[in-house]
Design an enzyme around this catalytic site. Structure first.
Site, PDB file in Angstrom:
ATOM      1  N   SER A  77       0.812  -1.218   0.000  1.00 41.07           N
ATOM      2  CA  SER A  77       0.000   0.000   0.000  1.00 41.07           C
ATOM      3  C   SER A  77       0.843   1.265   0.000  1.00 41.07           C
ATOM      4  CB  SER A  77      -0.928   0.011   1.216  1.00 41.07           C
ATOM      5  OG  SER A  77      -1.916  -0.978   1.116  1.00 41.07           O
ATOM      6  N   HIS A 310      -7.314  -9.427   3.876  1.00 43.50           N
ATOM      7  CA  HIS A 310      -6.145 -10.153   4.377  1.00 43.50           C
ATOM      8  C   HIS A 310      -6.565 -11.294   5.303  1.00 43.50           C
ATOM      9  CE1 HIS A 310      -2.745  -8.060   2.744  1.00 43.50           C
ATOM     10  NE2 HIS A 310      -3.105  -6.874   3.224  1.00 43.50           N
ATOM     11  N   ASP A 352      -5.723   1.144  -4.245  1.00 39.35           N
ATOM     12  CA  ASP A 352      -4.264   1.116  -4.352  1.00 39.35           C
ATOM     13  C   ASP A 352      -3.751  -0.210  -4.905  1.00 39.35           C
ATOM     14  OD1 ASP A 352      -5.185  -0.115  -2.062  1.00 39.35           O
ATOM     15  OD2 ASP A 352      -3.630   0.682  -0.750  1.00 39.35           O
TER      16      ASP A 352
END
Length: 467
Positions: A77, A310, A352
């Site tokens: 990121s 995640h 992103d």
């Protein structure tokens, strides 16, 4: 009558020419962290059905964004957001520094907390951010997030450091006049919101934060208050804050803000009961920033989309995406009160990086997106090669790969805490390297089209401002 019509046509022509040259007064840049195309599609179906539309879907300009970093096919990121903010490709973990900057590991302080700056003086150089450029032009600027304020995405707007994990050092860069202050911010970022209050407060052995806190003894919130900031820790304090002063709101004592699913639960979990929604944060930031007659730049991050992905928890990822999308609508609605055609305001929505979330076929239309897959012909549960049911959404990698697959039922997979199955077993699901989507509307939006490198977005933001 003819003169009025002619004047209207000329005014419209002039306005269009000005916007073609990129004369936006305000820019609101929305960043859904990890919000790849599959997450957008799944969130749309989850909330509105296959034929519905998210608010971001309704923006008339679109583009595809390449996200690779200077040293990796799959970006972290930090360099991806920094590419948007600076126009420079940098290495993974590096924040708003030159491409030759090496991501030196951060150090630990006297209390054993990671977050001290270990960047050598000759390790790369600072590159200016769009936020700093806007500040230099007399505009107001803000950075708000559902993560810790010192996390990679917001940090890339206002700090420069060789490793994103040096969060105590990052916090010091936003305190006007203080040690390590980023002088390019001039009199300071006008609006800051997020979590992670511990990075701004001194270590207190008796506090519930344990060892968390600044080993240097500085109370950055007290320092910010002395510089004219209103300091808030709850949504009530945020709502009551004046709009004619700089503002910092840190709504979590030692972490990120709660997931939207938990913030709105009955009763809310953790500090969720006192935390504002991203929509509320966005409109409050606009209230403050719009006091500047020169306009403003505001970055809004839906950061916990990434964290849920995640963790392979699709339900929380989708609900946080919807909360992020609602913030887009809140900003559009508020901007149009004074700027009905967005003649002075550019709104950009993007991500992103991607994740490894995958969308299995061939589910029946109308089947709940988080449920087990049901065949479009028969409506019966789909089966794998061993005769077991599976969910429509899965992940390419992550912690939840069973040694032997078994049947899944709806009650199990629709639960809040269900973790989707993964292909490759890893401790945590990784980012994906695929392109992400970008949506834009308003002044200068026509330039956002085609397949663009993330660094090109920075150039288009600058052009929209006329810099």
């Amino acid at each position: 009558m003819k003169r009025t019509l002619l004047a209207s046509i000329l005014a419209l022509t002039f306005t269009s020419a000005a916007h073609a040259a990129g004369e936006a007064k305000n820019i609101i840049f929305f960043l859904g962290d990890g919000m790849g195309p599959s997450t957008i599609t799944a969130s749309r179906i989850y909330m509105y059905g296959e034929d519905g539309s998210l608010n971001m879907d309704k923006l008339e300009r679109t583009a595809r964004i390449k996200t690779y970093s200077n040293d990796a096919q799959t970006t972290d990121s930090a360099p991806s957001m920094a590419a948007y903010m600076t126009g420079v490709k940098m290495n993974n973990e590096v924040i708003s520094m030159s491409s030759d900057t090496v991501a030196t590991n951060p150090g630990k302080d006297a209390n054993g907390n990671l977050g001290i700056n270990n960047c050598a003086a000759n390790n790369g150089s600072i590159v200016p951010t769009i936020l700093e450029l806007a500040k230099a032009k007399g505009k107001a600027v803000g950075s708000i997030t559902t993560t810790e304020l010192t996390h990679a995405t917001p940090a890339a707007t206002f700090s420069h450091i060789c490793n994103r994990n040096a969060q105590y050092a990052i916090a010091a860069q936003v305190v006007p006049g203080g040690a390590s202050y980023n002088a390019a911010l001039l009199d300071g970022v006008d609006v800051l919101m997020g979590g992670g209050r511990n990075h701004f407060l001194p270590y207190d052995a008796s506090s519930s934060n344990g060892k968390l806190g600044r080993a240097d003894g500085r109370n950055l919130l007290t320092e910010l208050a002395a510089k004219g900031y209103t300091v808030a820790s709850t949504k009530t304090e945020m709502a009551a804050a004046p709009t004619n002063k700089k503002f910092i709101g840190l709504y979590s004592s030692k972490s990120h803000l709660e997931y939207e699913l938990d913030r709105t639960a009955t009763p809310p979990l953790g500090e969720g009961a006192t935390q504002p929604s991203l929509s509320e944060m966005t409109t409050k930031a606009m209230d403050i920033l719009s006091q500047n007659s020169n306009g403003y730049f505001l970055m809004v991050e839906g950061g916990r989309i990434d964290h849920a992905l995640h963790g392979t928890n699709a339900k929380r990822a989708l609900t946080d995406t919807i909360a992020f999308d609602n913030a887009v609508k809140a900003a559009l609605d508020k901007a149009k009160i004074t700027d009905p055609t967005l003649a002075n305001t550019l709104i950009v929505v993007t991500a992103d990086h991607d994740h490894t979330l995958a969308f299995n076929g061939y589910g029946k239309r109308g089947n709940p997106i988080l449920d087990i897959n049901r065949d479009y012909k028969t409506g019966l549960p789909s089966k794998d090669a061993d005769g077991n049911t599976y969910t429509t959404l899965v992940f390419g990698n992550g912690p939840n790969r069973p040694d032997l697959r078994t049947n899944l039922d709806s009650a199990t997979v629709l639960a809040d805490n269900y973790l989707q199955e993964t292909g490759v077993r890893l401790a945590s699901e990784t980012h994906g390297g695929g392109d992400v989507k970008l949506f834009a509307t308003g002044a200068g939006a026509k330039t956002f089209k085609g397949t663009l490198d993330n660094t090109k977005v920075f150039s288009l933001l600058k052009s929209a401002f006329g810099f």
